[in-house]
Design an enzyme around this catalytic site. Structure first.
Site, PDB file in Angstrom:
ATOM      1  N   ARG A 288      63.042  76.376  94.698  1.00  0.00           N
ATOM      2  CA  ARG A 288      63.091  77.806  94.388  1.00  0.00           C
ATOM      3  C   ARG A 288      61.740  78.509  94.368  1.00  0.00           C
ATOM      4  O   ARG A 288      61.650  79.688  94.047  1.00  0.00           O
ATOM      5  CB  ARG A 288      63.787  77.997  93.027  1.00  0.00           C
ATOM      6  CG  ARG A 288      65.279  77.787  93.162  1.00  0.00           C
ATOM      7  CD  ARG A 288      66.013  77.890  91.857  1.00  0.00           C
ATOM      8  NE  ARG A 288      65.814  79.104  91.084  1.00  0.00           N
ATOM      9  CZ  ARG A 288      66.274  80.303  91.424  1.00  0.00           C
ATOM     10  NH1 ARG A 288      66.949  80.449  92.531  1.00  0.00           N
ATOM     11  NH2 ARG A 288      66.052  81.344  90.657  1.00  0.00           N
TER      12      ARG A 288
ATOM     13  N   TRP B  95      62.077  78.974  76.630  1.00  0.00           N
ATOM     14  CA  TRP B  95      62.981  80.108  76.830  1.00  0.00           C
ATOM     15  C   TRP B  95      63.688  79.964  78.147  1.00  0.00           C
ATOM     16  O   TRP B  95      63.183  79.489  79.119  1.00  0.00           O
ATOM     17  CB  TRP B  95      62.227  81.447  76.809  1.00  0.00           C
ATOM     18  CG  TRP B  95      63.194  82.544  77.135  1.00  0.00           C
ATOM     19  CD1 TRP B  95      64.215  82.998  76.346  1.00  0.00           C
ATOM     20  CD2 TRP B  95      63.289  83.265  78.368  1.00  0.00           C
ATOM     21  NE1 TRP B  95      64.921  83.956  77.016  1.00  0.00           N
ATOM     22  CE2 TRP B  95      64.375  84.138  78.258  1.00  0.00           C
ATOM     23  CE3 TRP B  95      62.543  83.237  79.534  1.00  0.00           C
ATOM     24  CZ2 TRP B  95      64.757  85.007  79.278  1.00  0.00           C
ATOM     25  CZ3 TRP B  95      62.910  84.085  80.564  1.00  0.00           C
ATOM     26  CH2 TRP B  95      64.010  84.964  80.443  1.00  0.00           C
TER      27      TRP B  95
ATOM     28  N   GLU C  44      61.395  77.956  90.241  1.00  0.00           N
ATOM     29  CA  GLU C  44      60.993  79.366  90.243  1.00  0.00           C
ATOM     30  C   GLU C  44      59.637  79.580  89.573  1.00  0.00           C
ATOM     31  O   GLU C  44      58.988  80.578  89.833  1.00  0.00           O
ATOM     32  CB  GLU C  44      62.076  80.254  89.602  1.00  0.00           C
ATOM     33  CG  GLU C  44      62.301  79.991  88.136  1.00  0.00           C
ATOM     34  CD  GLU C  44      63.410  80.847  87.540  1.00  0.00           C
ATOM     35  OE1 GLU C  44      64.459  80.988  88.190  1.00  0.00           O
ATOM     36  OE2 GLU C  44      63.227  81.371  86.436  1.00  0.00           O
TER      37      GLU C  44
ATOM     38  N   ARG D 214      76.473  83.250  90.633  1.00  0.00           N
ATOM     39  CA  ARG D 214      75.934  82.541  89.478  1.00  0.00           C
ATOM     40  C   ARG D 214      76.676  83.024  88.248  1.00  0.00           C
ATOM     41  O   ARG D 214      76.872  84.230  88.074  1.00  0.00           O
ATOM     42  CB  ARG D 214      74.435  82.844  89.365  1.00  0.00           C
ATOM     43  CG  ARG D 214      73.805  82.271  88.130  1.00  0.00           C
ATOM     44  CD  ARG D 214      72.341  82.665  88.022  1.00  0.00           C
ATOM     45  NE  ARG D 214      72.124  83.391  86.782  1.00  0.00           N
ATOM     46  CZ  ARG D 214      70.940  83.543  86.195  1.00  0.00           C
ATOM     47  NH1 ARG D 214      69.847  83.047  86.750  1.00  0.00           N
ATOM     48  NH2 ARG D 214      70.824  84.208  85.080  1.00  0.00           N
TER      49      ARG D 214
ATOM     50  N   GLU E  93      68.670  84.081  96.060  1.00  0.00           N
ATOM     51  CA  GLU E  93      69.133  84.824  94.878  1.00  0.00           C
ATOM     52  C   GLU E  93      69.001  86.323  95.129  1.00  0.00           C
ATOM     53  O   GLU E  93      68.017  86.775  95.704  1.00  0.00           O
ATOM     54  CB  GLU E  93      68.282  84.441  93.648  1.00  0.00           C
ATOM     55  CG  GLU E  93      68.688  85.193  92.393  1.00  0.00           C
ATOM     56  CD  GLU E  93      67.886  84.769  91.161  1.00  0.00           C
ATOM     57  OE1 GLU E  93      66.894  84.027  91.306  1.00  0.00           O
ATOM     58  OE2 GLU E  93      68.256  85.196  90.055  1.00  0.00           O
TER      59      GLU E  93
ATOM     60  N   TYR F 199      70.650  83.296  77.147  1.00  0.00           N
ATOM     61  CA  TYR F 199      69.949  83.570  78.393  1.00  0.00           C
ATOM     62  C   TYR F 199      70.957  83.940  79.487  1.00  0.00           C
ATOM     63  O   TYR F 199      71.997  83.290  79.621  1.00  0.00           O
ATOM     64  CB  TYR F 199      69.129  82.350  78.879  1.00  0.00           C
ATOM     65  CG  TYR F 199      68.780  82.541  80.324  1.00  0.00           C
ATOM     66  CD1 TYR F 199      67.753  83.411  80.684  1.00  0.00           C
ATOM     67  CD2 TYR F 199      69.560  81.982  81.330  1.00  0.00           C
ATOM     68  CE1 TYR F 199      67.501  83.701  82.007  1.00  0.00           C
ATOM     69  CE2 TYR F 199      69.317  82.258  82.663  1.00  0.00           C
ATOM     70  CZ  TYR F 199      68.281  83.116  82.991  1.00  0.00           C
ATOM     71  OH  TYR F 199      68.056  83.409  84.302  1.00  0.00           O
TER      72      TYR F 199
ATOM     73  N   GLU G 116      70.621  74.970  87.993  1.00  0.00           N
ATOM     74  CA  GLU G 116      69.223  75.352  88.183  1.00  0.00           C
ATOM     75  C   GLU G 116      68.405  75.054  86.931  1.00  0.00           C
ATOM     76  O   GLU G 116      68.895  75.229  85.810  1.00  0.00           O
ATOM     77  CB  GLU G 116      69.225  76.853  88.482  1.00  0.00           C
ATOM     78  CG  GLU G 116      67.873  77.477  88.558  1.00  0.00           C
ATOM     79  CD  GLU G 116      67.986  78.990  88.680  1.00  0.00           C
ATOM     80  OE1 GLU G 116      69.045  79.497  89.116  1.00  0.00           O
ATOM     81  OE2 GLU G 116      67.021  79.661  88.321  1.00  0.00           O
TER      82      GLU G 116
ATOM     83  N   ASP H  97      72.462  78.542  85.735  1.00  0.00           N
ATOM     84  CA  ASP H  97      71.038  78.368  85.395  1.00  0.00           C
ATOM     85  C   ASP H  97      70.940  77.877  83.952  1.00  0.00           C
ATOM     86  O   ASP H  97      71.357  78.585  83.025  1.00  0.00           O
ATOM     87  CB  ASP H  97      70.330  79.731  85.544  1.00  0.00           C
ATOM     88  CG  ASP H  97      68.818  79.623  85.472  1.00  0.00           C
ATOM     89  OD1 ASP H  97      68.314  78.550  85.074  1.00  0.00           O
ATOM     90  OD2 ASP H  97      68.142  80.621  85.800  1.00  0.00           O
TER      91      ASP H  97
ATOM     92  N   HIS I  51      68.056  77.225  82.650  1.00  0.00           N
ATOM     93  CA  HIS I  51      66.807  77.868  82.239  1.00  0.00           C
ATOM     94  C   HIS I  51      65.897  76.994  81.379  1.00  0.00           C
ATOM     95  O   HIS I  51      65.402  77.424  80.323  1.00  0.00           O
ATOM     96  CB  HIS I  51      67.097  79.213  81.555  1.00  0.00           C
ATOM     97  CG  HIS I  51      66.102  80.265  81.927  1.00  0.00           C
ATOM     98  ND1 HIS I  51      65.071  80.618  81.106  1.00  0.00           N
ATOM     99  CD2 HIS I  51      65.957  81.010  83.042  1.00  0.00           C
ATOM    100  CE1 HIS I  51      64.345  81.570  81.689  1.00  0.00           C
ATOM    101  NE2 HIS I  51      64.861  81.810  82.879  1.00  0.00           N
TER     102      HIS I  51
END
Ligand code: GCO
Ligand code: MG
Length: 402
Positions: free
Chosen positions: A283, A402, A262, A147, A339, A159, A236, A210, A212
């Protein structure tokens, strides 16, 4: 056989972890991870006040009935706190069942479907050059999938870019830090990052990224399209997924594979995403989505639609959860990737475990249960310390994801 006692152990060997230890009348015990980053004590209180008293005296072998009792029986269903607490108990009961059978949990699930779990590591840099170096270093270490996150010129903090190489630890002691966000800058620089990385690593490495939850659906579509020449393994969390149908828009515009989930805690969070094949990897993790019992249902449902697993595995998921993930991943037919953010040596010492990294894969031996323990004496030396994840604000001060 009865559940005699359930201990809830909170420890902070560099970061907070909550662990459940279920002890049976036969002297066998099982462990479960109950860590919910930045909300650790909420899960602790839920377990202590509302779950543990109801379980004493029950037969620990009835994993399914206990799961249904905690889910249906609570009336108030789902939510991260509840589902993390249920997950912890569930993991511990699978651990106990494995120890009773003298078999690893992957054997109880149906045996091995593969020798090891392909993992992705974390390469990050303050700028593109540093990120490229970090990617090459991961390749040397044997990672097949990496990643990549990089600082964005013009943004003070981004991030995924930590102080240390190899992992990214976002929770900070004290109150939530605030970070700025600027989507236009990010969208401008990210394709350039991947152009450089792909050129440096060659065609074979799997590259992941990602976003995020920072983008709107049309911005996510734009990012996916602009990264197509660099053949990513996935993007992601391109956009927040509360509105599952928003992924239709992204799908209409890009063939870059998508991963999400996630922060999901139940099958209902991804029902439409899976049924309409709006994502490629799911995830949702064992610790935050109701344990092995529930995540198995998500994985089986996903398999019907050719969606594969790609479980979250950041440092806030303790080695207990990672041990469960390795057992699960050795079995699950529609495994995609796992991951891996290595824990600190101190965390590894608090949670001695059997799984290990070998040439790009996570493997474990044929040991009973989950193959993880807790050193309670060492854990006791590191008491809980309040810590939060950061929050993000746009340049004008508006709160952002975030
Ligand atoms: C990841 C995650 C983490 C999370 C963290 C939150 O993909 O690894 O996005 O970086 O932000 O685990 O607790
Ligand atoms: Mg993520």
């Amino acid at each position: 056989m009865k559940i005699e006692r359930i201990d809830i152990i909170v420890t902070c060997p560099g970061r907070n972890f909550v662990t459940v230890k279920v002890v049976t009348s036969d002297g066998v015990h099982g462990l479960g991870d109950a860590t919910l980053n930045g909300r650790e004590l909420a899960v602790h209180a839920y377990l202590q006040e509302h779950v543990v008293p109801c379980l004493i005296g029950r037969d620990p072998r009835n994993i399914e009935d206990i799961w249904q009792y905690l889910y249906r029986g609570a009336y108030w269903r789902r939510g991260p706190v509840t589902m993390t607490a249920i997950a912890a108990i569930d993991m511990a009961l699978w651990d106990i069942k494995g120890k009773l059978a003298d078999m690893p949990v992957y054997q109880l699930l149906g045996g091995k479907s593969r020798d090891g779990l392909m993992v992705y590591g974390h390469a990050n840099g303050r700028d593109h050059a540093e990120a490229v170096d970090a990617v090459l270093k991961h390749q040397e270490e044997g990672y097949k999938a990496i990643r990549v996150q990089s600082g964005v010129p013009g943004l003070e903090k981004t991030y995924g870019v930590g102080k240390t190489q190899g992992y990214y630890e976002p929770a900070e002691k004290g109150l939530p830090p605030e970070e700025p966000w600027d989507t236009a800058l990010y969208l401008r620089h990210t394709p350039e990052l991947f152009r450089k990385v792909r050129e440096a690593v060659g065609p074979d490495a799997h590259l992941l990224h990602d976003a995020h939850h920072r983008l709107t659906p049309i911005e996510a579509a734009q990012l996916g399209k602009s990264l197509e020449p660099y053949r990513l393994f996935w993007i992601e969390d391109a956009t927040p997924a509360e509105n599952q149908e928003s992924f239709r828009l992204i799908r209409q515009h890009t063939t870059t594979p998508l991963a999400v989930g996630e922060v999901f805690n139940a099958i209902w969070d991804c029902n439409q995403l899976i049924r309409e094949q709006l994502v490629d990897y799911i995830r949702a993790t064992i610790v935050h989505a109701g344990g092995i019992t529930h995540v198995r249902r998500i994985a089986d449902y996903a398999a019907m639609y050719q969606v594969r697993t790609g479980f979250h595995g950041a440092t806030d998921l303790s080695p207990v959860c990672m041990a469960a993930a390795v057992n699960f991943g050795l079995w699950v037919p529609n495994f995609g990737i796992q991951e891996l953010m290595p824990h600190s040596p101190l965390t590894d010492a608090v949670f001695p475990h059997n799984y290990r990294f070998e040439q790009g894969y996570l493997v474990m031996d044929e040991v009973p249960g989950l193959g993880v323990e807790i050193d309670e004496t060492l854990a006791a030396q590191y008491p809980y310390e309040r810590a939060y994840l950061p929050v993000a604000r746009l340049r004008d001060g508006s709160m952002w994801n975030w």
